[in-house]
Write an enzyme that holds these catalytic residues in place. Structure first.
Site, PDB file in Angstrom:
ATOM      1  N   ALA A 298       0.860  -1.186   0.000  1.00  0.00           N
ATOM      2  CA  ALA A 298       0.000   0.000   0.000  1.00  0.00           C
ATOM      3  C   ALA A 298       0.892   1.229   0.000  1.00  0.00           C
ATOM      4  O   ALA A 298       2.057   1.174   0.394  1.00  0.00           O
ATOM      5  CB  ALA A 298      -0.904   0.019   1.228  1.00  0.00           C
TER       6      ALA A 298
ATOM      7  N   GLY B  87      -2.184   2.205  -5.649  1.00  0.00           N
ATOM      8  CA  GLY B  87      -2.139   2.586  -7.053  1.00  0.00           C
ATOM      9  C   GLY B  87      -0.869   3.304  -7.447  1.00  0.00           C
ATOM     10  O   GLY B  87      -0.720   3.725  -8.596  1.00  0.00           O
TER      11      GLY B  87
ATOM     12  N   GLU C 273      -5.913  -4.724  -8.494  1.00  0.00           N
ATOM     13  CA  GLU C 273      -5.683  -4.938  -7.056  1.00  0.00           C
ATOM     14  C   GLU C 273      -6.995  -4.868  -6.277  1.00  0.00           C
ATOM     15  O   GLU C 273      -7.224  -5.673  -5.368  1.00  0.00           O
ATOM     16  CB  GLU C 273      -4.703  -3.886  -6.529  1.00  0.00           C
ATOM     17  CG  GLU C 273      -3.277  -4.099  -7.012  1.00  0.00           C
ATOM     18  CD  GLU C 273      -2.332  -2.960  -6.643  1.00  0.00           C
ATOM     19  OE1 GLU C 273      -1.122  -3.205  -6.623  1.00  0.00           O
ATOM     20  OE2 GLU C 273      -2.798  -1.840  -6.388  1.00  0.00           O
TER      21      GLU C 273
ATOM     22  N   LYS D 286       4.606   3.949   5.910  1.00  0.00           N
ATOM     23  CA  LYS D 286       3.342   4.070   5.161  1.00  0.00           C
ATOM     24  C   LYS D 286       2.157   4.404   6.072  1.00  0.00           C
ATOM     25  O   LYS D 286       1.066   4.673   5.580  1.00  0.00           O
ATOM     26  CB  LYS D 286       3.042   2.750   4.426  1.00  0.00           C
ATOM     27  CG  LYS D 286       4.142   2.266   3.483  1.00  0.00           C
ATOM     28  CD  LYS D 286       4.131   3.034   2.202  1.00  0.00           C
ATOM     29  CE  LYS D 286       5.162   2.571   1.182  1.00  0.00           C
ATOM     30  NZ  LYS D 286       4.982   1.246   0.676  1.00  0.00           N
TER      31      LYS D 286
HETATM   32  C1  5RP Z   1       0.649  -0.702  -6.833  1.00  0.00           C
HETATM   33  C2  5RP Z   1       0.418  -0.471  -5.397  1.00  0.00           C
HETATM   34  C3  5RP Z   1       1.537  -0.798  -4.474  1.00  0.00           C
HETATM   35  O1  5RP Z   1       1.101  -1.774  -3.588  1.00  0.00           O
HETATM   36  C4  5RP Z   1       1.936   0.437  -3.739  1.00  0.00           C
HETATM   37  O2  5RP Z   1       2.310   1.418  -4.681  1.00  0.00           O
HETATM   38  C5  5RP Z   1       3.117   0.170  -2.778  1.00  0.00           C
HETATM   39  O3  5RP Z   1       4.248  -0.122  -3.514  1.00  0.00           O
HETATM   40  P1  5RP Z   1       5.644  -0.424  -2.822  1.00  0.00           P
HETATM   41  O4  5RP Z   1       5.501  -1.719  -2.111  1.00  0.00           O
HETATM   42  O5  5RP Z   1       6.616  -0.493  -3.976  1.00  0.00           O
HETATM   43  O6  5RP Z   1       5.945   0.711  -1.883  1.00  0.00           O
HETATM   44  O7  5RP Z   1      -0.613  -0.035  -4.953  1.00  0.00           O
HETATM   45  O8  5RP Z   1      -0.418  -0.227  -7.611  1.00  0.00           O
END
Ligand code: 5RP
Length: 261
Positions: free
Chosen positions: A91, A103, A111, A129
């Protein structure tokens, strides 16, 4: 990858590794997209190889499908799987109610469909996050290419009536051209800074003609596994109201020593 993982990569890795333990033989598993989800897919591939774990994986993007096949996971479509036992995904932001922004990797549409078609959704994320209120990360909205500028104007008008701090909307680019999603659409990023009422905003955005889906995941995520750079992982279950803390260390450098830098 050589050498020690950076703290941020170790945080992602330990979150993914803890979540991979939730996957059991015979499960149909939704496989998320992004760098944290990629750790998960690799870890599940290891379990398939080393333990003979038998799962069917439903990827949420062409990138994840390719990685899952490379590491030996059986890949099926959502329609072949029908319904999933568990989806594990990353996320961009999560709050105290486990509402999410997703996204950042432009895969929010698949997703959201995959997560919604699952008994359980588990988010894996590094501690950075977590937010008090969603919105510092620009909210991705998938729109069809036809008339996208009109769709953007309609979104901006809708934002004027919403509890948000910013209203600027940008088209996501891939170099000189608009970013094209796996479904052939565009992504508009909404720079809102703070979203006062994510539930209301999610409903309003999906009423705008041309919007396919937005990146707010409300009442979809059941658990979050939060990784820390020092190897600690925290598992929060929103339904049970429980919190568990584990210590997983930082052996990712050994497990993933075959990865290219
Ligand atoms: C992709 C997503 C990913 O889960 C989100 O961007 C997190 O990415 P990361 O694990 O590289 O930080 O929503 O559409």
């Amino acid at each position: 990858m050589t050498g020690k993982l950076s703290p941020i990569d170790n945080a992602k890795y330990v979150a993914a590794r803890r979540a991979a333990e939730m996957v059991q033989d015979g499960m149909r598993v939704g496989l998320g997209t992004g760098s944290t989800a990629a750790w998960l897919v690799r870890r599940l591939g290891e379990r398939v190889r080393d333990e003979g774990l038998k799962i069917k994986g439903v990827p949420t993007s062409t990138a994840t499908a390719q990685l899952a096949r490379e590491v030996g996971i059986e890949v099926v479509s959502l329609d072949q799987a029908g319904w999933l036992d568990l989806t594990i995904d990353g996320a961009d932001e999560f709050d105290g109610e486990l509402s999410l922004i997703k996204g950042g990797g432009a895969a929010l549409l698949q997703e959201k469909i995959v997560a919604t078609a699952s008994d359980q959704m588990v988010v894996i994320a590094d501690a950075g996050k977590e937010v008090e209120a969603l919105g510092a990360f620009p909210l991705p909205v998938e729109v069809i290419p036809f008339g996208w500028q009109t769709t953007r104007t309609l979104i901006e008008e809708a934002l004027d009536t919403m509890d948000v701090l910013g209203t600027s909307v940008t088209l996501r680019m891939n170099g000189e051209a608009p970013k094209i999603t796996d479904e052939g659409n565009h992504i508009l990023d909404l720079h809102l800074q703070r979203i006062g009422n994510p539930r209301q905003l999610a409903l309003v955005l999906n009423q705008v003609p041309g919007v396919v889906e937005n990146g707010l995941f409300i009442d979809i995520c059941d658990k979050v596994v939060i990784g820390h750079g020092d190897g600690r992982v925290e598992l929060r279950d929103i339904n049970e109201g429980t919190v568990e803390v584990d210590e997983l260390g930082d052996d990712g450098e050994n497990l993933f020593s075959d990865l290219a830098d």
